[in-house]
Design a protein around this motif. Structure first.
Motif, mmCIF file in Angstrom:
data_model
loop_
_atom_site.group_PDB
_atom_site.id
_atom_site.type_symbol
_atom_site.label_atom_id
_atom_site.label_comp_id
_atom_site.label_asym_id
_atom_site.label_seq_id
_atom_site.Cartn_x
_atom_site.Cartn_y
_atom_site.Cartn_z
ATOM 1 N N SER A 52 62.064 4.266 67.736
ATOM 2 C CA SER A 52 60.650 3.876 67.740
ATOM 3 C C SER A 52 59.775 5.107 67.548
ATOM 4 C CB SER A 52 60.289 3.229 69.079
ATOM 5 O OG SER A 52 60.292 4.220 70.093
ATOM 6 N N PRO A 53 58.552 4.914 67.046
ATOM 7 C CA PRO A 53 57.664 6.059 66.870
ATOM 8 C C PRO A 53 57.379 6.760 68.205
ATOM 9 C CG PRO A 53 56.599 3.990 66.178
ATOM 10 C CD PRO A 53 57.993 3.667 66.502
ATOM 11 N N GLU A 54 57.291 6.015 69.269
ATOM 12 C CA GLU A 54 56.986 6.626 70.562
ATOM 13 C C GLU A 54 58.071 7.600 70.975
ATOM 14 O OE1 GLU A 54 56.815 3.266 70.018
ATOM 15 O OE2 GLU A 54 54.629 3.292 69.789
ATOM 16 N N ILE A 57 57.881 10.756 68.936
ATOM 17 C CA ILE A 57 56.781 11.638 69.326
ATOM 18 C C ILE A 57 57.102 12.354 70.633
ATOM 19 C CG2 ILE A 57 54.375 11.638 70.086
ATOM 20 C CD1 ILE A 57 54.012 9.254 68.094
ATOM 21 N N THR A 58 57.718 11.617 71.541
ATOM 22 C CA THR A 58 58.074 12.217 72.834
ATOM 23 C C THR A 58 59.049 13.362 72.654
ATOM 24 O OG1 THR A 58 57.853 10.034 73.801
ATOM 25 C CG2 THR A 58 58.914 11.716 75.148
ATOM 26 N N PRO A 90 52.868 0.766 62.167
ATOM 27 C CA PRO A 90 53.065 1.166 63.572
ATOM 28 C C PRO A 90 53.355 2.658 63.722
ATOM 29 C CG PRO A 90 54.660 -0.535 62.923
ATOM 30 C CD PRO A 90 53.796 -0.285 61.755
ATOM 31 N N TRP A 91 54.020 3.243 62.750
ATOM 32 C CA TRP A 91 54.316 4.672 62.814
ATOM 33 C C TRP A 91 53.033 5.491 62.702
ATOM 34 C CZ3 TRP A 91 59.159 6.588 63.746
ATOM 35 C CH2 TRP A 91 60.199 5.624 63.727
ATOM 36 N N GLU A 93 49.997 4.479 63.264
ATOM 37 C CA GLU A 93 49.151 4.247 64.442
ATOM 38 C C GLU A 93 49.594 5.119 65.606
ATOM 39 O OE1 GLU A 93 47.841 -0.429 63.769
ATOM 40 O OE2 GLU A 93 49.239 0.103 65.366
ATOM 41 N N ALA A 94 50.888 5.121 65.859
ATOM 42 C CA ALA A 94 51.401 5.886 66.991
ATOM 43 C C ALA A 94 51.168 7.385 66.791
ATOM 44 C CB ALA A 94 52.886 5.598 67.185
ATOM 45 N N LEU A 95 51.418 7.851 65.594
ATOM 46 C CA LEU A 95 51.227 9.278 65.329
ATOM 47 C C LEU A 95 49.757 9.645 65.433
ATOM 48 C CD1 LEU A 95 53.729 9.560 62.363
ATOM 49 C CD2 LEU A 95 53.876 10.883 64.469
ATOM 50 N N LYS A 97 47.519 8.285 67.300
ATOM 51 C CA LYS A 97 47.077 8.317 68.711
ATOM 52 C C LYS A 97 47.573 9.560 69.417
ATOM 53 C CE LYS A 97 47.183 3.473 69.852
ATOM 54 N NZ LYS A 97 48.442 2.781 69.878
ATOM 55 N N SER A 98 48.646 10.103 68.938
ATOM 56 C CA SER A 98 49.257 11.248 69.629
ATOM 57 C C SER A 98 48.587 12.538 69.188
ATOM 58 C CB SER A 98 50.735 11.300 69.266
ATOM 59 O OG SER A 98 50.857 11.838 67.968
#
Lengths: 572, 214
Positions: A52-54, A57-58, A90-91, A93-95, A97-98
């Motif tokens: 997942s993108p999360e 990123i983590t 979704p990728w 979006e997640a990136l 936000k990070s």
């Protein structure tokens, strides 16, 4: 393990450029894992649903460059219905936000929307590189957003995407202050282009080294552009049509003489063959030539052109070159490493396709050949055996007979022995695609000899489960296996379920696998997503376990069943 | 399921093939034509284009009954004499495996260049009650095209000169190009003309003379 400070370890890891090496390093111990993850800037994700993108990123907060692949390979050939998935939204979006400072995004077989491109363009101040290969879902409006908002854009590379062309104004959206472009490829766009904007853009991009135009750019504009960009290394012409007696053409001839840096040439989407002599002077410098969309050049003109290109390392061509033309390639292009011969007339018959004769000639004249994609009318075992002997260095060998189950026309035998010779001789073979009449025997050879094989594509081959078993048991490095229309069933599928966790994915369509087999596999292997693609009504109400599954795609994943699957995709 | 009908050997009297309903223009594209090297009749996969503009490449010859199981119309019939899997299908989905982008651009090219399918453009003549269509691909040069137009509309057009156009005649052949402009036929090289010509119009009278005298 604590002999060196982290900075030293990090410095050492900097020298590791391949993803595999960095992945291996991260497994050594937790210290190395930690140092590696903080220093990692480039990440490659071969299946966007494996993670997942999360989580990405983590783990890698320093991420700058991301490569993502979406749909299974057979989606390229219309075997996967639209809306299957592979969304990049979704990728992004997640990136966004990070706090990731994304600079490069490379996508293959993904669904990209204008909204995604807009969000991408606004979220990363240092965004530099966008490469989209075989993607869909966006229009030139999305490109306009990228052009307008990415102030330091260096590369915009669009390869074989289905793009809705709303208008050519997107090019005008590059602000006057944008002078950083090094690479611009819009050859796949179908619509018109604002030529004046294009010329101005090239004029203010002193670092431009790669430019691939679309069909709407005429020869006059090409000449003007080359005047402004004589340092180009990679050129894709658009429409290459003009009156060879005209002043414009003469100007082009003179201008091209100044373009001594061109090493890659492609395009000729429309072509007047009488204008080809203008490029002869630069042909000797070419290391890469892609004429696979140049249907307008054939026969003797094509051969005349090739004769000028003695230093070619990569050649993509249409099969109208014929065996005779390939013999000319073989005698001229002795440095050739990669050859792709595409069908110029996939559904017709009675034209000059290529046969085993051309391939054998190439194998004699081009001993450095290591990558091949060859669409041919026919192939013989004898030819394959000869090729195997002449070219033991193949890394990629993809052969496609236009009739998928054609036997050796001389002996009427299957092509088992021919492909067997290839896998036995080519010890570094990583990718193989088979075609022609094939029995379980070819798989026995593959299992025995193809020790480095990572990707295998099979269609209309084999007699029984044994075929698939040979491959699963023998090919220890197998990562991707895609099979269509073969008599492989549950027994083969379930024989070594653990194997699939060592692989990226398995595709099986029109085989003998049943719903029961897929369900069983899914139950036993929770870290696999076993998806059934179900296009017809047959399976909708009370599907029977004994029913054959039309399309199955399974892949290892750390994040369980995906939440964006459409109705017709069942995750078991 | 209907068994495929064997047309071998009895084609002279009824010529059933010619009347058989199928998608596309008349003419069967047969694997037999492609496999000249083959001596025996192993492969009988028949490939039929589902593109309606398929060209009449050649009629399958039915000389030997061992060769001839044509499955032109019904794609799903198995060929009982075929000794390989799968049974002959017309145009297997996703085969040959080329990217859709390439496949679509190839079909687009065929539409653009009218390759094999002809490059038909409308021809209007001032004063004529209806328009005609000509296939530009059939002609190799301007004189051929102009002669054909003369015959079609029963008029004379005279000779072309770069300086004066067609001003010896009452008519001027013009065409609409890709940009929507009306151009005099004959100024650009033939190859370039057929790429850019969208339709033809034979102008008559003073309007024609106007163009011819430019």
């Amino acid at each position: 393990m604590n002999y060196f400070p982290d900075e030293v370890l990090e410095h050492v890891f900097d020298f590791l450029t391949s993803h595999r090496d960095r992945n291996a390093v991260s497994l050594v111990c937790s210290l190395w894992y930690r140092v590696e993850r903080f220093s990692r800037q480039r990440v490659f994700i071969g299946n966007c649903y494996a993670i997942s993108p999360e989580k990405l990123i983590t783990r890698f907060p320093g991420l700058k460059s991301l490569t993502l692949k979406g749909k299974p390979h057979f989606a390229d050939f219309n075997l996967v219905p639209p809306d299957w998935g592979g969304y990049v939204q979704p990728w992004i979006e997640a990136l966004a936000k990070s706090r990731i400072g994304l600079e490069e995004l490379r996508l293959k077989r993904m669904v990209v929307s204008d909204e995604s491109l807009e969000l991408l363009s606004r979220s990363f101040a240092n965004f530099k590189t966008l490469v989209l290969v075989s993607c869909e879902g966006f229009t030139t409006d999305g490109l306009a957003a990228i052009a307008a908002n990415c102030r330091f854009l260096r590369e915009l590379d669009l390869q074989e995407n289905e793009i809705d062309d709303h208008s050519g104004h997107w090019l005008s959206c590059f602000p006057d202050s944008c002078t950083s472009l090094t690479s611009l490829n819009f050859a796949c766009l179908k619509g018109e282009i604002n030529l004046a904007s294009l010329e101005r853009l090239v004029a203010r991009s002193p670092n431009l080294r790669s430019l691939r135009l679309n069909r709407a750019v005429p020869l006059e504009t090409l000449q003007k552009i080359l005047m402004r960009a004589p340092l180009l290394v990679d050129l894709g012409t658009g429409s290459y049509v003009h009156d060879p007696d005209s002043e414009t053409y003469n100007k082009l001839k003179t201008t091209i003489l100044k373009c001594k840096s061109i090493r890659n040439l492609s395009g000729f989407l429309e072509v007047a063959p009488r204008c080809l002599p203008a490029i002869f002077p630069i042909c000797l410098n070419l290391t890469s030539l892609n004429l696979s969309y140049a249907a307008g050049i054939h026969g003797s003109e094509l051969i005349k052109l090739i004769r000028h290109c003695a230093k070619l390392q990569r050649l993509w061509i249409l099969d109208c070159i014929g065996d005779k033309g390939l013999e000319v390639v073989a005698s001229t292009c002795n440095e050739l490493q990669e050859l792709r011969v595409f069908p110029s007339d996939p559904f017709g018959v009675g034209h000059d396709a290529v046969t085993e004769i051309g391939l054998v000639a190439i194998s004699i004249g081009c001993p450095k050949l290591h990558s091949l994609l060859y669409f041919c009318q026919q192939m013989t075992n004898a030819a394959l055996i000869t090729v195997a002997r002449n070219c033991p260095n193949f890394i990629r060998f993809r052969l496609c007979t236009l009739d998928p189950t054609r036997p050796d026309p001389e002996t009427m035998e299957p092509l088992d022995d021919g492909f067997g010779a290839i896998v036995q001789s080519c010890k570094f073979l990583r990718r193989l695609s088979l075609s022609g009449l094939l029995t379980d025997q070819v798989f026995r050879y593959i299992g025995m000899y193809a020790e480095q094989l990572e990707m295998l594509s099979v269609a209309f081959a084999g007699n029984s489960d044994k075929g698939m078993l040979y491959v699963l048991n023998g090919c220890k490095k197998l990562r991707k296996l895609e099979i269509r229309d073969c008599p492989f069933g549950n027994m083969a599928l379930l024989s070594d379920v653990g194997k699939y966790e060592t692989m990226r994915s398995l595709w099986m369509s029109s085989c003998e696998v049943t719903l029961w087999g897929c369900k069983t596999l899914a139950k036993v292997m929770p870290r696999l997503n076993v998806e059934i693609i179900n296009e017809h009504d047959q399976m909708e109400i009370c599907p029977e376990d004994g029913q054959r599954v039309e399309k199955m795609y399974l892949y290892r994943t750390l994040v369980g069943p995906r939440k964006d699957a459409p109705e017709f995709v069942w995750n078991l | 399921m209907e068994k495929s009908v064997n047309y071998g050997g009895h084609h002279d009297d009824l010529n059933l093939e010619a009347t058989k309903l199928r998608l596309g223009l008349p003419g069967i594209i047969s694997s037999d034509i492609g496999y000249e090297k083959q001596s025996s009749s192993a492969s009988t996969v028949v490939v039929v284009r589902n593109n309606k503009r398929a060209s009449p490449v050649g009629i399958m010859t039915q000389e030997s009954s061992s060769k001839s199981h044509s499955n032109v119309s019904d794609a799903r019939n198995g060929d009982p004499n075929s000794h390989h899997q799968p049974p002959a299908k017309a145009q297997v989905v996703g085969w040959p495996p080329i990217r859709s982008f390439r496949r679509n651009s190839f079909q687009q090219k065929k539409t653009d260049q009218g390759d094999g399918a002809g490059m038909y453009v409308k021809v209007s003549m001032d004063g004529a009650p209806y328009l005609r269509k000509v296939d530009l691909k059939v002609y190799k040069s301007y004189p051929e095209l102009l002669t054909a137009l003369e015959n079609m509309f029963k008029f004379t057009i005279g000779e072309y000169s770069e300086r004066e156009g067609y001003n010896r005649s009452e008519y001027a052949p013009t065409y609409e190009d890709k940009d929507g402009d009306w151009m005099l036929v004959g100024d650009v090289p033939w190859d370039m003309f057929i790429f850019s010509c969208k339709r033809l119009r034979i102008m008559k009278g003073s309007e024609a003379r106007g163009l011819g005298c430019l």
